[in-house]
Every structure is written in structure tokens, then in C-alpha cells.
Design an enzyme around this catalytic site. Sequence first.
Site, PDB file in Angstrom:
ATOM      1  CE1 TYR A 148      -3.248  -2.887   0.113  1.00 35.96           C
ATOM      2  CE2 TYR A 148      -3.859  -2.279   2.149  1.00 35.96           C
ATOM      3  CZ  TYR A 148      -4.101  -2.929   1.138  1.00 35.96           C
ATOM      4  OH  TYR A 148      -4.989  -3.865   1.020  1.00 35.96           O
ATOM      5  CE  LYS A 195       1.020 -17.792  -3.222  1.00 33.53           C
ATOM      6  NZ  LYS A 195       0.284 -18.963  -3.098  1.00 33.53           N
ATOM      7  CG  ASP A 228      -2.500 -20.055  -1.492  1.00 33.99           C
ATOM      8  OD1 ASP A 228      -1.643 -19.712  -0.608  1.00 33.99           O
ATOM      9  OD2 ASP A 228      -2.205 -20.723  -2.437  1.00 33.99           O
ATOM     10  CG  ASP A 252      -7.274  -4.506   3.721  1.00 31.08           C
ATOM     11  OD1 ASP A 252      -8.077  -4.543   4.865  1.00 31.08           O
ATOM     12  OD2 ASP A 252      -7.140  -3.948   2.892  1.00 31.08           O
ATOM     13  CG  ASP A 256     -12.593  -6.695   6.044  1.00 29.89           C
ATOM     14  OD1 ASP A 256     -12.368  -6.313   6.907  1.00 29.89           O
ATOM     15  OD2 ASP A 256     -12.783  -5.930   4.825  1.00 29.89           O
TER      16      ASP A 256
END
Length: 364
Positions: A148, A195, A228, A252, A256
Site C-alpha cells: 500500500y 506467500k 491462499d 487486510d 475482514d
Amino acid sequence: MKLKKVSDKKRILVLAGDGIGPEITKEALKVLEAVSQKSKISFEISEGLLGGIAIDKTADPLPPETIAKLDKVDAVLLAAIGGPKWENLPQDQKPEKGLLRLRKELEAFANLRPAKVFNCLADSSTLKREVIEGIDLLVVRELTGGIYFGSPRGKIADKTYVNTDVYSEAEIKRIIVCACEQAMRRSKKLCSVDKANVLEVSQFWRDVTIETVKSQFPEIELSHLYIDNAAMQLIRNPRQFDVLVSSNLFGDILSDEAAMLTGSIGLLPSASLGDGSKAGLYEPVHGSAPDIAGQGKANPIAMILSLAMLLESSLNLPKEAKTIVQAVEQALDEGCRTADIATVGEKVLTTAQMGDIIYKKVNA
Ligand code: NAD
């Protein structure tokens, strides 16, 4: 992590904001009064402007008067900001800009998002009761680094854009230390999500994580998951997790996803913390809910649980925090429901009625 020296007074800056903000703030302050009466601890409360109300009164979503108060408090309790009235303002003048600037002022690099299922409400989740019953996990998200914020970013050629995922050793270390400190208060289990099979920055994240945990928190049981797989495992068997830590982007998404496990947005608190030298920021996960503002329909529990997190993490009052959490649990177990969590036929309480019940239980 350095700890901000908490003064004897225990000073809290309250930012009620917009929409349902003032209504749920009133209930949280009621509960704080009960804590004070019960424990004889005095709290010094100051108020400040942030968001739309600050724009209306000062033409600035985070006015200098509010910034000046940040250094004089131990913690900030924020309700929510924003709403249709300010939606058409230029990007840099919107209420949300004030919130981003506030987080920056507080140098908050760690976002803590607990997801706890209250068993009496397990049926309001979209997942089966047997999968989600007993969930009590915490997602720790790195908040100020990664993709970001990395450079280069934006347009690099005709019809071609780029963003950069970048982490320094110091940035990884400090978020891992924060996650480990949380894990030490809980079950001493930490799962780091990355990852590393594809991304070099993720492999570096993993290496620094292993080294940091080994050298500073050897008691912690550390595991790793690829993002994943972590996203799948959170739906398949969420109870296997206690504390999860991840980079800005993955955190992020995971936070959620974890929130959705619990069913209602009106129940979820959060904290944004820095290295302890500045005040911590505590706020519900939900927004200002303009559709129900001023109608007494808002659920004050996310705000009340944000207060509990504040007492525990910034004011070092774990006993008082627990009393609040238990009062909320009892109220829910006894069938107290605001409109967002009531099922057909259940009696619906107003915001103030729910606040009163929790106040009485804390003060009992
Ligand atoms: P929202 O979270 O405000 O509302 C989403 C839905 O959930 C609405 O139907 C609302 O009525 C309901 N809801 C939210 N909180 C509730 C509560 N405590 N009790 C009962 N029901 C509740 O999200 P939105 O509608 O996308 O955004 C509304 C405004 O809030 C926008 O201006 C947005 O920018 C802002 N916002 C602010 C924050 C923040 O202050 N941190 C976060 C998200 C959104």
C-alpha cells in the site's frame, strides 16, 4: 516494545465523530463510569473533533486542536466518521482523510482485530454453528508498510501500472514482536501468513519472523501458512487459530474474512497501536452507519468492547477489561438484542437500553 508511561490519571481522548458515533460513545462512557465507580480508578476524559463534524466546525477533518491533545493522553477512543453529507468533497478534504492522518500522527503500525463468536449468537453467522462455535482469534495486521505504500507505484508506461511490496527487517521485526506480545497473553500460539513460495519479500518476512521468535519469544509455538491456504483454513476450521500475523495486504483481507465468521459487524472492536511511545487508538470495525443514525438502533457493543481493549492494552487494566467483556457476554446470553442481532420475534432493545444493561452488570 516501549510502554507509554500511563499517568495516575489515565487520560482518554474521546472522538465521537459522525452518524451513530455520538450515540454509541455515550454508552461506552456510561460503562467507563461504571468501571470507575466499581474500581475507584479515575479517568480523565477529554473530547475532540474528527471527521465530518470537524469539517463542519473547523473546515478540517483533523483540526490542530485535536492533534494537540494526542500527546496529552494515554489512549484515544474513536467511534466512527463519515457520511453522505461529506461524500462529494474533494478526496483530500473528506472525513476519512482525517482518520488516515490520525493513524499517521499516532504512528500506529499494528492493527489488532479480534474475532470472537458469542456462542448464543452462533446462528447469525453464514457458517454452520459447529464450525464457528468457540472461535476466539486475533488478526494482527501490519498497517504502515508493504504494497500500500511501496515505491515505485502508479503508471510506468502506456496502459501499464505497478505497485511494490516492500518490507525492511525493522518493519517486520516490530510487527512480529507486537504479535508475539499478544500471543504471550493468550495461548502462546502464533501463525504467520505469507506467500513465501512465490514472493521474495514474503520469504524475507518468514526468515525474519523465525529469527525474531526464536531469539525473543522461544516459548511461542510458531507456524506458517501461505495466504491462499490461510484463507481456506479460516473458513474450514477457524478454531485452529489463536493469533495470526500478516503483512498489510494479506492482513487486510484476512481480518475482514475473520470478521465475517462472527456474523455481526456491530460486535467487533479493533486497536491500532504503535511502539508504545504514543497513544493507542481503539475503534469499532464498523463505520458511522448513517442509515440508522439518530434512531436509537445502533448496537453499542463494538464500541464498548473497544473500550475494554483500550483498558487492557493501553491502560494496563486487564481485570477491568475482563469485567466489561463478561458483562457483554452475560447480556447476550440473557437474550439482550439490538435490532442488528435480533431474530424474528425477539425483543429489540435501543442503543441506550443495551448500554444501561451492560452498565448495571459492570457496576454490580
Ligand atoms: P457501516 O459499517 O457504517 O454500515 C454498514 C451496515 O452495517 C449498515 O447497514 C449499518 O446500519 C450497519 N451497522 C454498522 N454499525 C452498526 C452498529 N453498531 N449497529 C447496528 N448496525 C450497524 O459501513 P458503510 O455504510 O459502508 O459506511 C458508512 C459511512 O461510514 C461511510 O461514510 C464510510 O466512509 C464510513 N466508515 C467509517 C469507518 C471508520 O470510521 N473507521 C469505517 C468504515 C466506514
